[in-house]
Design a protein around this motif. Sequence first.
Motif, PDB file in Angstrom:
ATOM      1  N   GLU A   1     -22.595  17.786  31.525  1.00  0.00           N
ATOM      2  CA  GLU A   1     -21.886  16.539  31.327  1.00  0.00           C
ATOM      3  C   GLU A   1     -22.987  15.231  31.382  1.00  0.00           C
ATOM      4  N   GLN A   2     -24.402  15.988  31.829  1.00  0.00           N
ATOM      5  CA  GLN A   2     -24.973  14.557  32.286  1.00  0.00           C
ATOM      6  C   GLN A   2     -25.809  14.888  30.417  1.00  0.00           C
ATOM      7  N   ILE A   3     -25.881  15.579  29.983  1.00  0.00           N
ATOM      8  CA  ILE A   3     -26.000  15.962  28.445  1.00  0.00           C
ATOM      9  C   ILE A   3     -25.260  15.228  26.955  1.00  0.00           C
ATOM     10  N   LEU A   4     -23.837  16.197  27.690  1.00  0.00           N
ATOM     11  CA  LEU A   4     -23.110  15.006  26.392  1.00  0.00           C
ATOM     12  C   LEU A   4     -22.676  13.390  26.932  1.00  0.00           C
ATOM     13  N   LEU A   5     -23.436  12.632  28.472  1.00  0.00           N
ATOM     14  CA  LEU A   5     -22.866  11.789  28.372  1.00  0.00           C
ATOM     15  C   LEU A   5     -24.373  11.152  27.569  1.00  0.00           C
ATOM     16  N   ASN A   6     -25.172  11.736  27.503  1.00  0.00           N
ATOM     17  CA  ASN A   6     -25.762  11.140  26.718  1.00  0.00           C
ATOM     18  C   ASN A   6     -26.669  10.639  25.445  1.00  0.00           C
ATOM     19  N   LEU A   7     -25.958  11.536  24.654  1.00  0.00           N
ATOM     20  CA  LEU A   7     -25.488  11.450  23.198  1.00  0.00           C
ATOM     21  C   LEU A   7     -24.610  11.194  22.737  1.00  0.00           C
ATOM     22  N   LEU A   8     -23.746  11.321  23.758  1.00  0.00           N
ATOM     23  CA  LEU A   8     -22.515   9.935  23.307  1.00  0.00           C
ATOM     24  C   LEU A   8     -23.080   8.506  23.659  1.00  0.00           C
ATOM     25  N   THR A   9     -23.231   8.239  24.485  1.00  0.00           N
ATOM     26  CA  THR A   9     -23.681   6.740  24.499  1.00  0.00           C
ATOM     27  C   THR A   9     -24.219   6.071  23.675  1.00  0.00           C
ATOM     28  N   ASN A  10     -25.772   7.367  23.692  1.00  0.00           N
ATOM     29  CA  ASN A  10     -26.843   6.706  22.415  1.00  0.00           C
ATOM     30  C   ASN A  10     -25.873   6.650  20.709  1.00  0.00           C
ATOM     31  N   ALA A  11     -25.039   7.413  20.816  1.00  0.00           N
ATOM     32  CA  ALA A  11     -24.145   7.572  19.655  1.00  0.00           C
ATOM     33  C   ALA A  11     -23.901   5.910  19.432  1.00  0.00           C
TER      34      ALA A  11
ATOM     35  N   ASN B   1     -13.481  22.780  26.331  1.00  0.00           N
ATOM     36  CA  ASN B   1     -13.135  21.646  26.326  1.00  0.00           C
ATOM     37  C   ASN B   1     -12.518  20.922  27.252  1.00  0.00           C
ATOM     38  N   GLN B   2     -11.991  21.507  28.422  1.00  0.00           N
ATOM     39  CA  GLN B   2     -11.809  20.629  29.465  1.00  0.00           C
ATOM     40  C   GLN B   2     -13.009  19.437  29.867  1.00  0.00           C
ATOM     41  N   LEU B   3     -14.234  20.257  29.811  1.00  0.00           N
ATOM     42  CA  LEU B   3     -15.161  19.305  30.459  1.00  0.00           C
ATOM     43  C   LEU B   3     -15.075  17.991  29.204  1.00  0.00           C
ATOM     44  N   SER B   4     -15.532  18.192  28.055  1.00  0.00           N
ATOM     45  CA  SER B   4     -15.152  17.070  26.913  1.00  0.00           C
ATOM     46  C   SER B   4     -14.120  16.597  26.449  1.00  0.00           C
ATOM     47  N   GLN B   5     -12.581  16.684  26.999  1.00  0.00           N
ATOM     48  CA  GLN B   5     -11.609  15.854  26.913  1.00  0.00           C
ATOM     49  C   GLN B   5     -11.951  15.054  28.582  1.00  0.00           C
ATOM     50  N   ALA B   6     -12.494  15.342  30.221  1.00  0.00           N
ATOM     51  CA  ALA B   6     -12.861  14.734  30.338  1.00  0.00           C
ATOM     52  C   ALA B   6     -13.348  13.588  30.424  1.00  0.00           C
ATOM     53  N   ILE B   7     -14.787  13.436  29.406  1.00  0.00           N
ATOM     54  CA  ILE B   7     -16.185  12.848  29.887  1.00  0.00           C
ATOM     55  C   ILE B   7     -15.446  11.867  28.644  1.00  0.00           C
TER      56      ILE B   7
ATOM     57  N   LEU C   1     -13.773   6.996  19.239  1.00  0.00           N
ATOM     58  CA  LEU C   1     -14.651   8.459  19.982  1.00  0.00           C
ATOM     59  C   LEU C   1     -13.384   9.464  19.828  1.00  0.00           C
ATOM     60  N   LEU C   2     -13.478  10.197  19.074  1.00  0.00           N
ATOM     61  CA  LEU C   2     -12.813  11.763  18.328  1.00  0.00           C
ATOM     62  C   LEU C   2     -12.981  12.782  19.299  1.00  0.00           C
ATOM     63  N   ASN C   3     -12.406  13.785  19.995  1.00  0.00           N
ATOM     64  CA  ASN C   3     -13.496  15.252  19.838  1.00  0.00           C
ATOM     65  C   ASN C   3     -11.777  16.440  19.192  1.00  0.00           C
ATOM     66  N   HIS C   4     -12.882  16.919  18.568  1.00  0.00           N
ATOM     67  CA  HIS C   4     -12.231  17.548  17.509  1.00  0.00           C
ATOM     68  C   HIS C   4     -12.830  19.014  17.762  1.00  0.00           C
ATOM     69  N   SER C   5     -13.004  19.184  19.125  1.00  0.00           N
ATOM     70  CA  SER C   5     -13.713  20.760  19.674  1.00  0.00           C
ATOM     71  C   SER C   5     -13.056  21.748  19.867  1.00  0.00           C
ATOM     72  N   THR C   6     -12.860  22.652  19.609  1.00  0.00           N
ATOM     73  CA  THR C   6     -12.190  23.853  18.491  1.00  0.00           C
ATOM     74  C   THR C   6     -10.938  24.240  20.406  1.00  0.00           C
ATOM     75  N   GLN C   7      -9.902  24.432  20.802  1.00  0.00           N
ATOM     76  CA  GLN C   7      -9.636  24.448  21.528  1.00  0.00           C
ATOM     77  C   GLN C   7     -10.135  26.181  22.197  1.00  0.00           C
ATOM     78  N   ASP C   8      -9.666  26.971  21.283  1.00  0.00           N
ATOM     79  CA  ASP C   8     -10.049  28.505  21.586  1.00  0.00           C
ATOM     80  C   ASP C   8     -11.766  29.250  21.914  1.00  0.00           C
ATOM     81  N   LEU C   9     -12.207  28.527  22.455  1.00  0.00           N
ATOM     82  CA  LEU C   9     -13.635  28.295  23.017  1.00  0.00           C
ATOM     83  C   LEU C   9     -13.486  29.569  23.805  1.00  0.00           C
TER      84      LEU C   9
END
Length: 376
Positions: A269-279, A229-235, A250-258
């Motif tokens: 973080e690199q995985i998420l950045l690559n996928l989000l920038t590709n999208a 949650n913290q990582l995705s919110q920061a990105i 850009l919407l973040n629907h990740s579950t809060q109690d993970l």
Amino acid sequence: MQRINFFWKIFIAITLVVVISFFMLILTLRLSLPNAFDNHMDAMRSVMMGGGMGGHMMTTQLYDLLNISVNEALWIAVPIALLITLIASWIISRLVTAPARQIFHAAQGIASGDYQKRIPLPKNQPEENMDDLLRMAAGFNHMAASLEETETKRRQLIGDISHELRTPLTTIKGSMEGLIDGVLPADETTYQQIYHEAARLERLVDDLQELSRIEGGAFTLERKPVSFNQLSQAICQRLTPVFDEKGVSLLNHSTQDLPQLSADPDRLEQILLNLLTNALRHTPAGGEVSIHTMLKNNNLQVEIRDTGAGIAPEHLPHIFTRFYRADRARARSEGGSGIGLTIAKHLVEAHGGQIQAFSEGLGKGSVFRFTVPVMG
């Protein structure tokens, strides 16, 4: 020379085994013949001439005759048997060393660059039913096929890199020539274009260096507890201005109690950045990119969904191949290096997860789904 030595080793080994067997047969015959003869003749002595001296002399004569007969038979049989043995050894040696000779010649072909060399194998015969030499030949064929595939990928990679480098270099060179000849104005627009192409070139080199390190295993994961949650919110906070500039939500629907993940935060973080920038690259203005999560089999399943151009079914199996683009012209104009998804795939698999791409077709968006293990 090595092939001939191997053949002669097999030939001499077989011949020696047979010759030693012959000598052992003769020696055993010589040692056992007197006792065996005496044992059989003892029963006859009491009958022949009342068991007297005449019977003993007759026994001795019979033994001498038998001995002479055996010697004559051996002198005739042994040379013939040895000749047959040599011929049989020669034939068997040729049959045994034939696969080895084929492997040797095929290996020479591969060493000279002919990666299509293969060793003929019996058709419709399972590998587990083959003998050791045939299994070795089958293993050699697998190795040759792997080398051929690697060589094909190497050539393709060199061609792709050359193609990718040529475009920005040609643009930079053309702009500089235009400045020198006075065709292009020496204003901010021209300099921005040159800077943009140089930045593309720098990103490509950086991505290639990163891909080389990842594919070569020259990196280690520093696993620690990570809050997704913290990582995705920061990105999302970091990328929101870039998305807003293009007009994409850009919407973040990740579950809060993970639960916390067992992952390398920098690599995740690199995985998420690559996928989000590709999208973002493939989603037009007015579109949407969103992050969704769910727990599944002690793994966190993350989905990056977009409402962009989508992926045709024939492109889905190749989407994680380096430099592969479904729309090469558009991706190149927007600065994609073509290896971001490849890097993401390697990093996900290094974490022990899997990554997949889904799309209902062109114009219907796409979904990239990957998994990361949670803390045990």
